[in-house]
Design a protein around this motif. Structure first.
Motif, PDB file in Angstrom:
ATOM      1  N   ILE A  72     -10.419 -38.214  91.358  1.00 22.02           N
ATOM      2  CA  ILE A  72      -9.742 -37.595  90.215  1.00 22.02           C
ATOM      3  C   ILE A  72      -8.243 -37.476  90.497  1.00 22.02           C
ATOM      4  CG2 ILE A  72      -9.573 -35.494  88.820  1.00 22.02           C
ATOM      5  CD1 ILE A  72     -12.625 -35.172  89.320  1.00 22.02           C
ATOM      6  N   CYS A  73      -7.870 -37.080  91.716  1.00 20.07           N
ATOM      7  CA  CYS A  73      -6.451 -36.989  92.080  1.00 20.07           C
ATOM      8  C   CYS A  73      -5.771 -38.349  91.990  1.00 20.07           C
ATOM      9  CB  CYS A  73      -6.287 -36.425  93.487  1.00 20.07           C
ATOM     10  SG  CYS A  73      -6.444 -34.647  93.558  1.00 20.07           S
ATOM     11  N   ASN A  74      -6.442 -39.385  92.487  1.00 20.99           N
ATOM     12  CA  ASN A  74      -5.858 -40.724  92.407  1.00 20.99           C
ATOM     13  C   ASN A  74      -5.632 -41.129  90.960  1.00 20.99           C
ATOM     14  OD1 ASN A  74      -5.730 -41.123  95.178  1.00 20.99           O
ATOM     15  ND2 ASN A  74      -7.744 -42.079  95.274  1.00 20.99           N
ATOM     16  N   PHE A  75      -6.610 -40.862  90.094  1.00 23.80           N
ATOM     17  CA  PHE A  75      -6.482 -41.196  88.678  1.00 23.80           C
ATOM     18  C   PHE A  75      -5.335 -40.418  88.038  1.00 23.80           C
ATOM     19  CE2 PHE A  75      -7.758 -40.148  84.253  1.00 23.80           C
ATOM     20  CZ  PHE A  75      -7.635 -41.424  83.705  1.00 23.80           C
ATOM     21  N   LEU A  76      -5.269 -39.107  88.292  1.00 23.33           N
ATOM     22  CA  LEU A  76      -4.209 -38.292  87.696  1.00 23.33           C
ATOM     23  C   LEU A  76      -2.833 -38.672  88.249  1.00 23.33           C
ATOM     24  CD1 LEU A  76      -5.959 -34.792  87.529  1.00 23.33           C
ATOM     25  CD2 LEU A  76      -5.748 -36.527  85.735  1.00 23.33           C
ATOM     26  N   ASN A  77      -2.759 -39.000  89.550  1.00 21.94           N
ATOM     27  CA  ASN A  77      -1.503 -39.504  90.114  1.00 21.94           C
ATOM     28  C   ASN A  77      -1.082 -40.782  89.400  1.00 21.94           C
ATOM     29  OD1 ASN A  77      -0.458 -37.774  92.120  1.00 21.94           O
ATOM     30  ND2 ASN A  77      -1.965 -38.480  93.598  1.00 21.94           N
ATOM     31  N   PHE A  78      -2.037 -41.664  89.171  1.00 23.11           N
ATOM     32  CA  PHE A  78      -1.742 -42.921  88.484  1.00 23.11           C
ATOM     33  C   PHE A  78      -1.252 -42.657  87.062  1.00 23.11           C
ATOM     34  CE2 PHE A  78      -2.952 -46.669  86.000  1.00 23.11           C
ATOM     35  CZ  PHE A  78      -2.251 -47.644  86.692  1.00 23.11           C
ATOM     36  N   LYS A  79      -1.891 -41.713  86.368  1.00 30.05           N
ATOM     37  CA  LYS A  79      -1.474 -41.379  85.004  1.00 30.05           C
ATOM     38  C   LYS A  79      -0.069 -40.774  84.974  1.00 30.05           C
ATOM     39  CE  LYS A  79      -3.668 -41.460  81.689  1.00 30.05           C
ATOM     40  NZ  LYS A  79      -3.667 -42.490  80.669  1.00 30.05           N
ATOM     41  N   ALA A  80       0.260 -39.936  85.956  1.00 29.34           N
ATOM     42  CA  ALA A  80       1.544 -39.231  85.945  1.00 29.34           C
ATOM     43  C   ALA A  80       2.672 -40.047  86.563  1.00 29.34           C
ATOM     44  CB  ALA A  80       1.419 -37.900  86.678  1.00 29.34           C
ATOM     45  N   PHE A  81       2.393 -40.721  87.678  1.00 25.23           N
ATOM     46  CA  PHE A  81       3.453 -41.370  88.448  1.00 25.23           C
ATOM     47  C   PHE A  81       3.391 -42.891  88.426  1.00 25.23           C
ATOM     48  CE2 PHE A  81       2.686 -37.233  90.499  1.00 25.23           C
ATOM     49  CZ  PHE A  81       3.941 -36.674  90.352  1.00 25.23           C
ATOM     50  N   CYS A  98       0.132 -31.206  80.745  1.00 19.45           N
ATOM     51  CA  CYS A  98      -0.868 -30.790  79.755  1.00 19.45           C
ATOM     52  C   CYS A  98      -1.866 -31.921  79.479  1.00 19.45           C
ATOM     53  CB  CYS A  98      -0.202 -30.315  78.472  1.00 19.45           C
ATOM     54  SG  CYS A  98       0.843 -31.541  77.682  1.00 19.45           S
ATOM     55  N   VAL A  99      -1.402 -33.166  79.523  1.00 25.01           N
ATOM     56  CA  VAL A  99      -2.299 -34.302  79.330  1.00 25.01           C
ATOM     57  C   VAL A  99      -3.220 -34.434  80.540  1.00 25.01           C
ATOM     58  CG1 VAL A  99      -2.393 -36.811  79.040  1.00 25.01           C
ATOM     59  CG2 VAL A  99      -0.663 -35.481  77.835  1.00 25.01           C
ATOM     60  N   LEU A 100      -2.674 -34.233  81.736  1.00 24.58           N
ATOM     61  CA  LEU A 100      -3.497 -34.290  82.944  1.00 24.58           C
ATOM     62  C   LEU A 100      -4.564 -33.200  82.912  1.00 24.58           C
ATOM     63  CD1 LEU A 100      -0.817 -34.951  85.707  1.00 24.58           C
ATOM     64  CD2 LEU A 100      -2.141 -36.605  84.386  1.00 24.58           C
ATOM     65  N   ALA A 101      -4.183 -32.015  82.458  1.00 18.76           N
ATOM     66  CA  ALA A 101      -5.142 -30.909  82.362  1.00 18.76           C
ATOM     67  C   ALA A 101      -6.248 -31.247  81.358  1.00 18.76           C
ATOM     68  CB  ALA A 101      -4.432 -29.619  81.965  1.00 18.76           C
ATOM     69  N   PHE A 102      -5.888 -31.950  80.279  1.00 20.30           N
ATOM     70  CA  PHE A 102      -6.886 -32.337  79.289  1.00 20.30           C
ATOM     71  C   PHE A 102      -7.838 -33.378  79.876  1.00 20.30           C
ATOM     72  CE2 PHE A 102      -8.548 -34.478  75.504  1.00 20.30           C
ATOM     73  CZ  PHE A 102      -9.028 -33.376  74.811  1.00 20.30           C
ATOM     74  N   HIS A 103      -7.312 -34.331  80.644  1.00 13.72           N
ATOM     75  CA  HIS A 103      -8.170 -35.313  81.319  1.00 13.72           C
ATOM     76  C   HIS A 103      -9.135 -34.598  82.265  1.00 13.72           C
ATOM     77  CE1 HIS A 103      -6.904 -39.348  80.134  1.00 13.72           C
ATOM     78  NE2 HIS A 103      -5.682 -38.871  80.049  1.00 13.72           N
TER      79      HIS A 103
END
Length: 182
Positions: A72-81, A98-103
């Protein structure tokens, strides 16, 4: 020209007041809101670049049980950075906190529905979202969340000698899943 009276300005049907079309929007259920997010995450998780699972695809409990906090961290890192391992000076170029929190909430919805352990509650995921929020506000960023290999964590724990209960639980879980040898 005839003068318009207030009565002539009223719509003939009072049910259409404030709407622009005759169709009423039906609110989506949480499952309908979250489904595109879980399909996107699972495509990333299964390493299917540029593709999403079809609408209505059901993921098995085994597929969902394989999800870890690191995934999940890898996915959220990819989405953000835009990368799974951002450096300390990385700027948010993608999704906001806020988008990461929704994911996170969407992934959690499907894990809770199947009575599985919930890796979205991990401190790693929480700290990552907080770090992105700090970067958005212009605060000094926290250190990046780097997902470590199980062997590296075990070696570090052995060097230190005493480790916290959380690290002990993590090492025990990795041994059970076969990531570490006894």
């Amino acid at each position: 020209m005839s003068a318009e009276t207030p009565e002539s300005k009223q719509p003939a049907d009072s049910s259409s007041v404030g709407t622009t079309s005759s169709k009423k929007r039906i609110p989506k259920t949480p499952g309908e809101q979250y489904e595109p997010r879980i399909r996107e995450f699972m495509a990333y998780f299964h390493d299917i670049p540029g593709k999403k699972y079809p609408k209505g695809h059901e993921f098995s409990a085994d597929e969902l049980a394989a999800i870890t906090a690191e995934d999940i961290c890898n996915f959220l890192n990819f989405k953000a950075f835009g990368t799974t391992n951002p450096d300390a000076n990385a700027k948010v170029t993608g999704s906001r906190s806020c988008v990461l929190a929704f994911h996170k909430k969407a992934i959690s919805h499907f894990l809770n529905r199947n009575n599985l352990s919930n890796p979205t509650r991990s401190h790693l995921v929480k700290e990552l979202i907080e770090r992105v929020a700090d970067l958005e506000k212009g605060k000094t960023p926290r250190t990046p969340i780097v997902v470590r290999e199980p062997a590296a964590v075990a070696a570090a724990a052995a060097r230190v000698g005493t480790v916290s209960n959380n690290i002990q639980k993590l090492l025990r879980k990795w041994r059970q899943r076969g990531f570490l040898s006894e």
